[in-house]
Design a protein around this motif. Structure first.
Motif, mmCIF file in Angstrom:
data_model
loop_
_atom_site.group_PDB
_atom_site.id
_atom_site.type_symbol
_atom_site.label_atom_id
_atom_site.label_comp_id
_atom_site.label_asym_id
_atom_site.label_seq_id
_atom_site.Cartn_x
_atom_site.Cartn_y
_atom_site.Cartn_z
ATOM 1 N N THR A 5 1.275 19.842 4.942
ATOM 2 C CA THR A 5 0.572 19.908 4.050
ATOM 3 C C THR A 5 0.325 20.225 3.026
ATOM 4 O O THR A 5 -0.515 20.540 2.426
ATOM 5 C CB THR A 5 0.455 21.718 4.501
ATOM 6 O OG1 THR A 5 1.974 21.737 3.779
ATOM 7 C CG2 THR A 5 0.216 22.505 5.843
ATOM 8 N N ILE A 27 -2.931 16.854 2.503
ATOM 9 C CA ILE A 27 -4.474 16.780 2.775
ATOM 10 C C ILE A 27 -5.451 15.998 1.887
ATOM 11 O O ILE A 27 -6.573 15.549 2.466
ATOM 12 C CB ILE A 27 -4.785 17.612 2.246
ATOM 13 C CG1 ILE A 27 -3.816 19.368 3.181
ATOM 14 C CG2 ILE A 27 -6.193 18.008 3.109
ATOM 15 C CD1 ILE A 27 -3.771 18.551 4.895
ATOM 16 N N THR A 52 -6.147 30.788 6.014
ATOM 17 C CA THR A 52 -5.023 29.450 5.168
ATOM 18 C C THR A 52 -4.593 28.720 5.420
ATOM 19 O O THR A 52 -3.670 27.800 5.065
ATOM 20 C CB THR A 52 -3.855 30.733 4.740
ATOM 21 O OG1 THR A 52 -3.523 31.157 5.657
ATOM 22 C CG2 THR A 52 -4.312 32.106 3.722
ATOM 23 N N SER A 97 -6.551 26.331 6.485
ATOM 24 C CA SER A 97 -7.360 24.927 5.815
ATOM 25 C C SER A 97 -7.804 24.231 4.928
ATOM 26 O O SER A 97 -7.474 25.179 4.586
ATOM 27 C CB SER A 97 -9.441 26.265 7.021
ATOM 28 O OG SER A 97 -9.391 26.921 5.948
ATOM 29 N N TRP A 98 -8.452 23.833 4.791
ATOM 30 C CA TRP A 98 -8.510 23.499 3.377
ATOM 31 C C TRP A 98 -9.821 22.282 3.274
ATOM 32 O O TRP A 98 -10.493 22.259 4.631
ATOM 33 C CB TRP A 98 -7.481 21.758 3.387
ATOM 34 C CG TRP A 98 -6.730 22.327 2.996
ATOM 35 C CD1 TRP A 98 -5.477 23.283 1.981
ATOM 36 C CD2 TRP A 98 -5.386 23.023 4.338
ATOM 37 N NE1 TRP A 98 -4.397 23.061 1.925
ATOM 38 C CE2 TRP A 98 -3.937 23.591 3.549
ATOM 39 C CE3 TRP A 98 -6.016 22.427 5.636
ATOM 40 C CZ2 TRP A 98 -2.617 23.868 3.951
ATOM 41 C CZ3 TRP A 98 -4.307 23.345 6.217
ATOM 42 C CH2 TRP A 98 -3.076 23.305 5.658
ATOM 43 N N SER A 142 -13.562 20.234 2.730
ATOM 44 C CA SER A 142 -13.357 18.836 3.610
ATOM 45 C C SER A 142 -15.334 18.386 3.038
ATOM 46 O O SER A 142 -15.755 19.299 2.919
ATOM 47 C CB SER A 142 -13.073 18.484 4.650
ATOM 48 O OG SER A 142 -13.807 18.949 5.720
ATOM 49 N N ARG A 147 -15.020 23.274 5.647
ATOM 50 C CA ARG A 147 -13.420 23.506 6.279
ATOM 51 C C ARG A 147 -13.066 23.553 7.235
ATOM 52 O O ARG A 147 -13.439 23.401 8.015
ATOM 53 C CB ARG A 147 -12.570 25.391 5.239
ATOM 54 C CG ARG A 147 -13.561 25.388 4.257
ATOM 55 C CD ARG A 147 -13.258 27.223 4.131
ATOM 56 N NE ARG A 147 -11.428 27.277 3.842
ATOM 57 C CZ ARG A 147 -11.248 26.684 2.868
ATOM 58 N NH1 ARG A 147 -11.329 26.719 1.914
ATOM 59 N NH2 ARG A 147 -9.880 27.077 2.411
ATOM 60 N N ARG A 190 -9.094 21.598 9.042
ATOM 61 C CA ARG A 190 -7.531 20.579 9.102
ATOM 62 C C ARG A 190 -7.497 19.788 9.606
ATOM 63 O O ARG A 190 -8.146 19.283 10.534
ATOM 64 C CB ARG A 190 -6.522 22.110 10.095
ATOM 65 C CG ARG A 190 -6.207 22.200 10.849
ATOM 66 C CD ARG A 190 -5.209 22.792 11.630
ATOM 67 N NE ARG A 190 -5.760 23.089 12.795
ATOM 68 C CZ ARG A 190 -5.643 24.108 13.681
ATOM 69 N NH1 ARG A 190 -6.933 25.240 12.750
ATOM 70 N NH2 ARG A 190 -6.479 24.345 14.916
#
Length: 471
Positions: free
Chosen positions: A116, A119, A196, A198-199, A201, A205, A207
């Motif tokens: 984490t 990323i 939370t 997921s980020w 990109s 969003r 992972r």
């Protein structure tokens, strides 16, 4: 003396030559922290800890990076079952793994990155693969990104497989894939999943996929090309195969050598959480002691499967007790004058360790040296006692079993009982001494026979009777 290792990619024993003389870089796949560790997980860390110690003993400086996979489909599922946030769940079991490694005397790695925390590096690598034509984002609005296995002719090189013979990758919904064997580099966020997890990109969003994590972290800390990539045999496919493909497709040299340790088995099956045939690390350590469990894991050749049983762990504990008994008796044998003894190991030990970490042969040398030391104790040859003592200490140091080392400073469960055992045996020896003083030979012999039946040997020395385990 040159180290030779079995390279899983070449499928043969090769001469190990590090990228930089005197410097060795190793990337080891660490745990996916979804649940508590078992002894199968511990084998990989112990085996590679022995490799690291031998390299350092041989004069190399080792950089060891071991990752923590703290975001994964299984972690999300397990956390939901437990009713806790996924990040708290991952951190809870990351701590459990760290405690287990410490209990077996595993040295901390040079660095231990979490997935984490990296990323941005993963997104950068995925974008590079897309630009080079080896990855794609399907037009299905899923937010997924896949590696195109057909675009990379060398796919399958690590395990010697043809793409046509491979099973489909089951790490994502296949609807957007060009080929069922394409594997996920990025997984789009899905309804019902924690935000939370997921980020942001370029593809929405989501992972990272499991495989891209290790490629990104290995590259960040060890460079585009490094010496050794290690892990359990079960990781060769698809995990390591996919790591190699995506890294090479991005133009990186990646690992020069690949090493894989075999499984710990129970009833002939690989130990795994999915099968339910796991062995609790804390219970094994509490019963046999951390050093004994480590000896059981480190003793067999790392490429050989080992079967878990109480008998095998008990035998390791008994072997360790015999070694420790010799060291204690040697320490009490006379003045400790060390200046005449070189810090080295027997040549046969070095030959074994340089032959693809031949730990069974190396241990045989260790046990033989203990036997020679015991014979020297019987003859009173102080020079031979000290030579054996030094050699045994150094060999234990390589195996991570030196009782004087800082990692064993806290007494294990077995060590906690030693004062009690000493007291009980001392009381029996006092009874024997009193019987001898009044010339009650049958009573004295009865005490001696009782101790012998318990596996103890009694020696009468000028300083009084001394007990040890039978060899």
């Amino acid at each position: 003396m040159t180290l030779h290792l079995y390279d899983s990619a070449r499928r043969e024993i090769v001469e190990f030559q590090p990228l930089e003389p005197g410097q060795v870089s190793i990337y080891l796949c660490g745990p996916t922290v979804q649940s508590a560790p078992h002894l199968g997980h511990l084998r990989s860390r112990v085996n590679f800890d022995v490799l690291r110690r031998w390299l350092e003993f041989s004069g190399h400086q080792v950089s060891l990076v071991v990752n923590v996979t703290d975001i994964d489909d299984k972690i999300l599922a397990k956390a939901a079952e437990a009713g806790r946030p996924w990040w708290a769940h991952a951190y809870l079991f990351e701590a459990a793994f760290r405690d287990a490694f410490q209990a077996l005397g595993v040295q901390p790695p040079t660095y231990e990155p979490r997935a984490t925390g990296h990323i941005p590096e993963m997104i950068e690598l995925i974008a590079e693969l897309i630009e080079r034509g080896h990855a794609y984002a399907p037009a299905d609005e899923s937010g997924d990104v896949y590696f195109d296995v057909q675009s990379w002719p060398e796919y399958g090189a690590l395990t010697g497989q043809r793409v046509a013979d491979m099973a489909p990758a089951e790490d994502a919904d296949p609807r957007g894939k060009r080929d069922p064997r394409d594997f996920a580099l990025w997984k789009g966020h899905k309804p019902g999943e924690p935000v939370t997890a997921s980020w942001p990109s370029p593809w929405g969003r989501g992972r990272p996929g499991w495989h891209i994590e290790c490629s990104a972290m290995a590259g960040k800390y060890l460079g585009e090309t490094f010496d050794i990539h290690g892990g359990g045999l079960d990781l060769r496919f698809p995990h390591h195969e996919n790591e190699l493909a995506q890294s090479r497709a991005a133009g990186r040299g990646f690992a020069r050598y690949w090493m894989h340790n075999a499984w710990v088995t129970m009833a002939g099956e690989k130990m795994s959480k999915s099968l339910g045939n796991t062995a609790d690390v804390a219970a094994a350590v509490a019963k046999y002691g951390g050093r004994a469990v480590r000896l059981w894991l480190a003793g067999p050749h790392y490429r050989s499967a080992i079967e878990l049983s109480d008998a095998s762990l008990a035998e390791a504990a008994a072997q360790l007790a015999r070694i420790d008994s010799f060291l204690e008796r040697a320490a009490a044998a006379g003045p400790e004058q060390w200046f005449a003894y070189a810090v080295r190991v027997p040549e046969e030990f070095s030959v074994a360790m340089n032959d693809d970490l031949g730990t069974p042969t190396a241990l045989a040398v260790l046990f033989r040296t203990v036997k020679e030391g015991n014979l020297a104790l019987e003859s009173g040859d102080l020079e031979a006692i000290r030579a054996a003592q030094i050699a045994v200490w150094q060999m234990l140091r390589v195996f991570g079993l030196d009782p004087r080392a800082s990692e064993w400073a806290d007494a294990s469960a077995g060590d906690d009982l030693k004062p009690v055992v000493d007291g009980l045996v001392g009381a029996l020896l006092e009874q024997r001494a009193q019987a001898r003083a009044r010339k009650d030979w049958p009573a004295a012999d009865a005490v001696r026979d009782t101790l012998k039946n318990l596996g103890l040997k009694v020696e009468d020395t000028p300083a009084g009777p001394r007990w040890s385990l039978e060899n």
